[in-house]
Write a protein that holds these residues in place. Sequence first.
Motif, PDB file in Angstrom:
ATOM      1  N   VAL A 112      29.757  -1.408 -16.404  1.00 21.74           N
ATOM      2  CA  VAL A 112      30.302  -2.765 -16.488  1.00 21.74           C
ATOM      3  C   VAL A 112      30.113  -3.235 -17.933  1.00 21.74           C
ATOM      4  O   VAL A 112      28.991  -3.505 -18.379  1.00 21.74           O
ATOM      5  CB  VAL A 112      29.597  -3.715 -15.505  1.00 21.74           C
ATOM      6  N   CYS A 113      31.221  -3.307 -18.656  1.00 26.82           N
ATOM      7  CA  CYS A 113      31.167  -3.654 -20.078  1.00 26.82           C
ATOM      8  C   CYS A 113      31.059  -5.168 -20.279  1.00 26.82           C
ATOM      9  O   CYS A 113      31.262  -5.959 -19.339  1.00 26.82           O
ATOM     10  CB  CYS A 113      32.401  -3.108 -20.794  1.00 26.82           C
ATOM     11  N   GLU A 114      30.787  -5.564 -21.511  1.00 24.22           N
ATOM     12  CA  GLU A 114      30.549  -6.977 -21.792  1.00 24.22           C
ATOM     13  C   GLU A 114      31.783  -7.840 -21.574  1.00 24.22           C
ATOM     14  O   GLU A 114      31.679  -9.054 -21.339  1.00 24.22           O
ATOM     15  CB  GLU A 114      30.016  -7.175 -23.219  1.00 24.22           C
ATOM     16  N   ASP A 115      32.997  -7.240 -21.629  1.00 25.27           N
ATOM     17  CA  ASP A 115      34.214  -8.027 -21.443  1.00 25.27           C
ATOM     18  C   ASP A 115      34.687  -8.042 -19.997  1.00 25.27           C
ATOM     19  O   ASP A 115      35.747  -8.593 -19.686  1.00 25.27           O
ATOM     20  CB  ASP A 115      35.328  -7.474 -22.336  1.00 25.27           C
ATOM     21  N   ALA A 116      33.917  -7.467 -19.081  1.00 22.95           N
ATOM     22  CA  ALA A 116      34.359  -7.331 -17.692  1.00 22.95           C
ATOM     23  C   ALA A 116      34.327  -8.672 -16.963  1.00 22.95           C
ATOM     24  O   ALA A 116      33.584  -9.595 -17.324  1.00 22.95           O
ATOM     25  CB  ALA A 116      33.477  -6.330 -16.964  1.00 22.95           C
ATOM     26  N   ASP A 117      35.135  -8.760 -15.920  1.00 23.88           N
ATOM     27  CA  ASP A 117      35.050  -9.872 -14.983  1.00 23.88           C
ATOM     28  C   ASP A 117      33.855  -9.586 -14.077  1.00 23.88           C
ATOM     29  O   ASP A 117      33.934  -8.782 -13.146  1.00 23.88           O
ATOM     30  CB  ASP A 117      36.345  -9.967 -14.161  1.00 23.88           C
ATOM     31  N   ILE A 118      32.731 -10.229 -14.351  1.00 22.00           N
ATOM     32  CA  ILE A 118      31.477  -9.922 -13.673  1.00 22.00           C
ATOM     33  C   ILE A 118      31.568 -10.174 -12.170  1.00 22.00           C
ATOM     34  O   ILE A 118      31.080  -9.384 -11.352  1.00 22.00           O
ATOM     35  CB  ILE A 118      30.315 -10.737 -14.285  1.00 22.00           C
ATOM     36  N   SER A 119      32.188 -11.262 -11.785  1.00 23.15           N
ATOM     37  CA  SER A 119      32.298 -11.584 -10.356  1.00 23.15           C
ATOM     38  C   SER A 119      33.107 -10.529  -9.619  1.00 23.15           C
ATOM     39  O   SER A 119      32.728 -10.076  -8.526  1.00 23.15           O
ATOM     40  CB  SER A 119      32.924 -12.968 -10.168  1.00 23.15           C
ATOM     41  N   GLY A 176      28.714  15.521 -11.476  1.00 23.03           N
ATOM     42  CA  GLY A 176      29.833  14.978 -12.232  1.00 23.03           C
ATOM     43  C   GLY A 176      31.090  14.899 -11.394  1.00 23.03           C
ATOM     44  O   GLY A 176      32.060  15.599 -11.653  1.00 23.03           O
ATOM     45  N   LEU A 177      31.062  14.031 -10.389  1.00 23.88           N
ATOM     46  CA  LEU A 177      32.214  13.948  -9.486  1.00 23.88           C
ATOM     47  C   LEU A 177      33.190  12.854  -9.920  1.00 23.88           C
ATOM     48  O   LEU A 177      34.342  13.126 -10.254  1.00 23.88           O
ATOM     49  CB  LEU A 177      31.735  13.721  -8.059  1.00 23.88           C
ATOM     50  N   GLN A 178      32.731  11.615  -9.934  1.00 24.26           N
ATOM     51  CA  GLN A 178      33.642  10.521 -10.265  1.00 24.26           C
ATOM     52  C   GLN A 178      32.833   9.369 -10.853  1.00 24.26           C
ATOM     53  O   GLN A 178      31.641   9.228 -10.568  1.00 24.26           O
ATOM     54  CB  GLN A 178      34.408  10.072  -9.018  1.00 24.26           C
ATOM     55  N   ALA A 179      33.485   8.538 -11.669  1.00 24.94           N
ATOM     56  CA  ALA A 179      32.831   7.389 -12.286  1.00 24.94           C
ATOM     57  C   ALA A 179      33.787   6.209 -12.292  1.00 24.94           C
ATOM     58  O   ALA A 179      35.002   6.370 -12.106  1.00 24.94           O
ATOM     59  CB  ALA A 179      32.380   7.715 -13.711  1.00 24.94           C
ATOM     60  N   GLY A 180      33.229   5.018 -12.516  1.00 26.80           N
ATOM     61  CA  GLY A 180      34.039   3.817 -12.641  1.00 26.80           C
ATOM     62  C   GLY A 180      33.700   3.077 -13.916  1.00 26.80           C
ATOM     63  O   GLY A 180      32.606   3.239 -14.471  1.00 26.80           O
ATOM     64  N   ILE A 181      34.633   2.269 -14.387  1.00 29.55           N
ATOM     65  CA  ILE A 181      34.368   1.439 -15.568  1.00 29.55           C
ATOM     66  C   ILE A 181      35.148   0.139 -15.444  1.00 29.55           C
ATOM     67  O   ILE A 181      36.319   0.132 -15.046  1.00 29.55           O
ATOM     68  CB  ILE A 181      34.727   2.181 -16.878  1.00 29.55           C
ATOM     69  N   PHE A 182      34.475  -0.967 -15.766  1.00 29.35           N
ATOM     70  CA  PHE A 182      35.119  -2.281 -15.798  1.00 29.35           C
ATOM     71  C   PHE A 182      35.223  -2.720 -17.250  1.00 29.35           C
ATOM     72  O   PHE A 182      34.212  -3.030 -17.902  1.00 29.35           O
ATOM     73  CB  PHE A 182      34.308  -3.299 -14.998  1.00 29.35           C
TER      74      PHE A 182
END
Length: 486
Positions: free
Chosen positions: A263-270, A409-415
Amino acid sequence: MLQTILKSADAPALLGGVWLTAGPTAERIGPYTGSVVSRARVAADGDVPTAVRHAHAYAKRMARLAPATRAGILAAASRLAAEHRAGIARLIALELGKPVRDGLGEMDRVADTFAVCAAEARRIGGDLLPVAGWERGVGDTALTYRAPAGIALAITPFNAPANLLAHKLGASFAAGNTTLVKAPPQAPSVSAAVVALLLAAGAPVEAVQLLHGGGEVGAALCAAPEISVISFTGSAATGAAVARAAGAKRLVLELGGNAATIVCEDADISEAAQLSARTGYSNSGQSCISVQRIYVHRSRFEDFVQIFTDKVAGLTVGDPLDPATDVGSMVDAEAAARVAGWAADAAAAGATITTGGRNDGATLLPTVVADPPPDAAVVTQEVFGALVAVLPYDDFDDVIATCNASRYGLQAGIFTTDVRKILTAWRELEVGGLIVNGTSNYRLDHVPFGGVKDSGFGRESPGCMVDDFTVVKTLILRGMSIWGEQ
């Protein structure tokens, strides 16, 4: 037989075209009810070689089915899956404690999977090769086509027993094989129902056989020299055992995971917190791509933990047959106690359990562990339970390296909305798939799915699996050329 399985507590075996209930049995105790919910007819002495012998005879019969015929049957199976979704979802809830809401979603995916397998059956073909482009090939014509591999072995796990069996059985049937199914002991009735569903759709009895039992049954099947290809989904340790038993056979292994979401700093946290809560605890976290580690930029860490904890605490825990239940039970009490123990160990090492952390038998309250040490089991091991660890990070390159430190190393997510970070993560993360503005726990059944490192090899979408379940056969026509002869 499908209706019988849905209404009874029996999970028959299917051997040589005959459904068997008489013989040795094993009872499945429902993790939520604590009572017997199904009774499987387990493999008796001699059943494995008998099944292999039948499969050897059935392979030629199956290979003669035209792709259009296979496709029509798979399309009918898709319709039947939709028709019987409620009945099979109920079996999933009883045998596994999976909320019926999630079971209904799994059956929707089964219908989709069979439909995609039908489409892939229609696409099977071959190539006209540019053989005359080299001097020695002048005057000749060469062609290929994809032929059935022969006998496929499908070994399926308990956590998504209907859809993962649909992937293996549907793709194998689309390819023109006969299939031996080794069902998970925790979901014998669900497995029998999916096999019966394909037969009810019109598949010939030669298409599939079903055996129940433990690891010894799977090992014996893997070792059979007549088996052409093995598709296995399960733990990394068991996958290694499958490979050892199989020897020189074609393998597709979809193994464990320790999925990270950034979860990056520009992500929609909610939005990130809400999606993480929804996908971190579905099926009590018992998924190889379930959200396990969430790395949040330090500037947003405290806000995320608070929102995430509130969302998780608001999940409804209870009877898996209740449509309002979000989180049911885990596969058994031992699994729930293990995860609760890992949470306690992390807390003793300095982490904070912001909600949950306790189990009642097989039911683990959804647990959030904030800022555990990097060597805690909840960070380094595959949790496979209703627990999510949330950790802060400062530098993007460093968090990529931290994610990659896992042996999985199956899958990852990023916001994030930063395209450069998205492309960097896609390039640098050592995983088979990356979900952008979503968590690791998202899958489209017609899209390639699989991992690297200890998460296995091969890709488990119907199109990729048809390739694995077929072999390329070449035809060379000497002295006959469509290209010209000089």
